[in-house]
Motif scaffolding. Structure first.
Motif, PDB file in Angstrom:
ATOM      1  N   TYR A  12       0.831  -1.216   0.000  1.00 16.55           N
ATOM      2  CA  TYR A  12       0.000   0.000   0.000  1.00 16.55           C
ATOM      3  C   TYR A  12       0.857   1.255   0.000  1.00 16.55           C
ATOM      4  N   LEU A  13       1.914   1.247   0.786  1.00 14.97           N
ATOM      5  CA  LEU A  13       2.809   2.398   0.855  1.00 14.97           C
ATOM      6  C   LEU A  13       3.494   2.647  -0.494  1.00 14.97           C
ATOM      7  N   ALA A  17       3.080   6.000  -2.778  1.00 17.31           N
ATOM      8  CA  ALA A  17       4.240   6.779  -3.210  1.00 17.31           C
ATOM      9  C   ALA A  17       4.251   6.941  -4.724  1.00 17.31           C
ATOM     10  N   MET A  18       3.939   5.876  -5.439  1.00 21.01           N
ATOM     11  CA  MET A  18       3.925   5.940  -6.895  1.00 21.01           C
ATOM     12  C   MET A  18       2.830   6.904  -7.381  1.00 21.01           C
ATOM     13  N   ALA A  19       1.672   6.873  -6.742  1.00 17.38           N
ATOM     14  CA  ALA A  19       0.582   7.765  -7.132  1.00 17.38           C
ATOM     15  C   ALA A  19       0.927   9.220  -6.841  1.00 17.38           C
ATOM     16  N   VAL A  20       1.548   9.484  -5.706  1.00 16.85           N
ATOM     17  CA  VAL A  20       1.916  10.863  -5.359  1.00 16.85           C
ATOM     18  C   VAL A  20       2.958  11.401  -6.329  1.00 16.85           C
ATOM     19  N   VAL A  53      -4.572   9.033  -5.481  1.00 17.76           N
ATOM     20  CA  VAL A  53      -3.939   9.362  -4.197  1.00 17.76           C
ATOM     21  C   VAL A  53      -4.976   9.304  -3.077  1.00 17.76           C
ATOM     22  N   ALA A  54      -6.160   9.873  -3.313  1.00 16.96           N
ATOM     23  CA  ALA A  54      -7.207   9.871  -2.288  1.00 16.96           C
ATOM     24  C   ALA A  54      -7.655   8.455  -1.946  1.00 16.96           C
ATOM     25  N   VAL A  55      -7.815   7.607  -2.951  1.00 18.72           N
ATOM     26  CA  VAL A  55      -8.223   6.221  -2.701  1.00 18.72           C
ATOM     27  C   VAL A  55      -7.148   5.499  -1.906  1.00 18.72           C
ATOM     28  N   LEU A  64      -9.741  -1.137  -5.797  1.00 16.59           N
ATOM     29  CA  LEU A  64      -9.700   0.273  -6.189  1.00 16.59           C
ATOM     30  C   LEU A  64      -8.259   0.780  -6.254  1.00 16.59           C
ATOM     31  N   GLN A  65      -7.442   0.314  -5.349  1.00 13.85           N
ATOM     32  CA  GLN A  65      -6.043   0.723  -5.350  1.00 13.85           C
ATOM     33  C   GLN A  65      -5.306   0.160  -6.558  1.00 13.85           C
ATOM     34  N   ILE A  66      -5.677  -1.031  -6.965  1.00 12.99           N
ATOM     35  CA  ILE A  66      -5.048  -1.614  -8.167  1.00 12.99           C
ATOM     36  C   ILE A  66      -5.469  -0.833  -9.408  1.00 12.99           C
ATOM     37  N   ALA A  67      -6.720  -0.385  -9.465  1.00 12.28           N
ATOM     38  CA  ALA A  67      -7.159   0.456 -10.592  1.00 12.28           C
ATOM     39  C   ALA A  67      -6.345   1.744 -10.641  1.00 12.28           C
ATOM     40  N   GLY A  68      -6.087   2.330  -9.484  1.00 12.89           N
ATOM     41  CA  GLY A  68      -5.246   3.525  -9.427  1.00 12.89           C
ATOM     42  C   GLY A  68      -3.806   3.238  -9.808  1.00 12.89           C
ATOM     43  N   LEU A  69      -3.330   2.050  -9.425  1.00 10.56           N
ATOM     44  CA  LEU A  69      -1.973   1.654  -9.804  1.00 10.56           C
ATOM     45  C   LEU A  69      -1.841   1.550 -11.319  1.00 10.56           C
TER      46      LEU A  69
END
Length: 111
Positions: A12-13, A17-20, A53-55, A64-69
């Motif tokens: 998750y971290l 970091a990648m999203a930010v 980033v918000a998710v 949802l985090q994988i979609a953001g990834l």
């Protein structure tokens, strides 16, 4: 089970970091570079990466985090190189010289 929880926390971290980093990089490129590269506009990428980033911060749902990834990876692999090329090679942490620079400095044409 504690080792798996630690691994998931690191995952998750890393995704956060990648999203930010992707969000900051998307914000630093000029809006006209997106149009010149033929990519979605700057607002689109800021919204998508901002939601990512918000998710990652607020919603602990892996799918949802994988979609953001995936969105972050698309930005790094497809959009960022096109923006860097359109911007004249001035990318994140990259220093370019003149087009007449050789391996040991500028070429002055034998003068």
């Amino acid at each position: 089970m504690q080792g798996f929880a630690g691994f998931m926390w690191l995952l998750y971290l890393a995704m956060l970091a990648m999203a930010v980093v992707a969000f900051v990089m998307a914000a630093l490129f000029r809006a006209d570079a997106y149009r010149a590269a033929g990519k979605q506009n700057k607002g689109f990428w800021l919204i998508i990466l901002g939601i990512t980033v918000a998710v990652n911060l607020l919603v602990p749902m892996l799918f949802l985090q994988i979609a953001g990834l995936v969105a972050s990876i698309v930005f790094f692999v497809d959009v960022r190189p096109a923006l860097t090329q359109v911007s004249g090679g001035r990318g994140w942490g990259r220093r370019r010289g003149s087009s007449s620079d050789g391996p040991y400095g500028p070429y002055n044409g034998g003068r």
